[in-house]
Design a protein around this motif. Structure first.
Motif, mmCIF file in Angstrom:
data_model
loop_
_atom_site.group_PDB
_atom_site.id
_atom_site.type_symbol
_atom_site.label_atom_id
_atom_site.label_comp_id
_atom_site.label_asym_id
_atom_site.label_seq_id
_atom_site.Cartn_x
_atom_site.Cartn_y
_atom_site.Cartn_z
ATOM 1 N N VAL A 4 -6.484 1.946 3.815
ATOM 2 C CA VAL A 4 -5.283 2.418 3.104
ATOM 3 C C VAL A 4 -4.567 3.454 3.961
ATOM 4 O O VAL A 4 -3.349 3.380 4.167
ATOM 5 C CB VAL A 4 -5.651 3.014 1.722
ATOM 6 C CG1 VAL A 4 -4.450 3.707 1.096
ATOM 7 C CG2 VAL A 4 -6.196 1.937 0.803
ATOM 8 N N VAL B 224 -5.922 2.960 -4.807
ATOM 9 C CA VAL B 224 -5.325 1.797 -4.138
ATOM 10 C C VAL B 224 -6.415 0.980 -3.442
ATOM 11 O O VAL B 224 -6.423 -0.250 -3.514
ATOM 12 C CB VAL B 224 -4.232 2.235 -3.134
ATOM 13 C CG1 VAL B 224 -3.714 1.055 -2.341
ATOM 14 C CG2 VAL B 224 -3.095 2.944 -3.861
ATOM 15 N N ILE C 264 0.840 -1.201 0.000
ATOM 16 C CA ILE C 264 0.000 0.000 0.000
ATOM 17 C C ILE C 264 0.873 1.249 0.000
ATOM 18 O O ILE C 264 0.638 2.186 -0.764
ATOM 19 C CB ILE C 264 -0.966 -0.010 1.205
ATOM 20 C CG1 ILE C 264 -2.031 -1.098 0.995
ATOM 21 C CG2 ILE C 264 -1.620 1.351 1.409
ATOM 22 C CD1 ILE C 264 -2.903 -1.356 2.204
#
Length: 163
Positions: free
Chosen positions: A146, A135, A121
């Motif tokens: 995230v 993401v 990440i």
């Protein structure tokens, strides 16, 4: 709130008003939904101790507290992002190439030691330059998740790379 039917009734009655209440604090739709669901999870865990008549105030107080905590974490995450940018700027301006290489080696070692998901990440956001939302969609996780991973990575990198 001893019966499951009471919980369902409270959920249907208050989910939407709670969502809009959370929106007064937090701008992100998904984060608001997550916060409201967290409150209902809390209510489910404490259902034996909460009377149906008191559920509304219990829910909104818990939600307000969760919104405040969320905003504090967001602020902390922004502070780490600013620190990372400043560190990058400092390192880019370093005149000594050997010192620069050493710092890069330290950061690479720290990133390599991160848990796999956190590292992926972090690299997606900072190396590849992707947005948190992008993401989150790619990894099928929430934006909040995230952000949590990015904050964790920045904490570790920052604490281990101070000159």
């Amino acid at each position: 709130m001893n019966r499951e039917g009471d919980f369902d009734k409270v959920f249907r009655l208050y989910y939407e008003p709670m969502y809009f209440f959370a929106r007064h604090f937090v701008d992100e739709e998904e984060a608001c939904r997550d916060l409201v669901m967290d409150v209902f999870e809390d209510l489910w865990r404490h259902r034996d101790g909460v009377k149906t008549e008191a559920a509304k105030s219990w829910l909104f107080v818990d939600l307000r507290n969760k919104c405040i905590d969320y905003l504090r974490r967001q602020n902390r995450a922004r502070q780490y992002e600013v620190t990372a940018l400043l560190l990058n700027k400092e390192w880019a301006e370093t005149a000594d190439p050997l010192e620069q290489q050493e710092r890069e080696r330290i950061v690479a070692r720290r990133l390599g030691a991160l848990p796999e998901t956190t590292r992926r990440i972090f690299e997606a956001c900072y190396v590849e330059g992707k947005k948190y939302k992008e993401v989150a969609e790619e990894m099928n996780i929430s934006i909040s998740t995230v952000k949590k991973h990015v904050v964790r990575a920045l904490k570790i990198v920052k604490s281990q790379t101070k000159p």
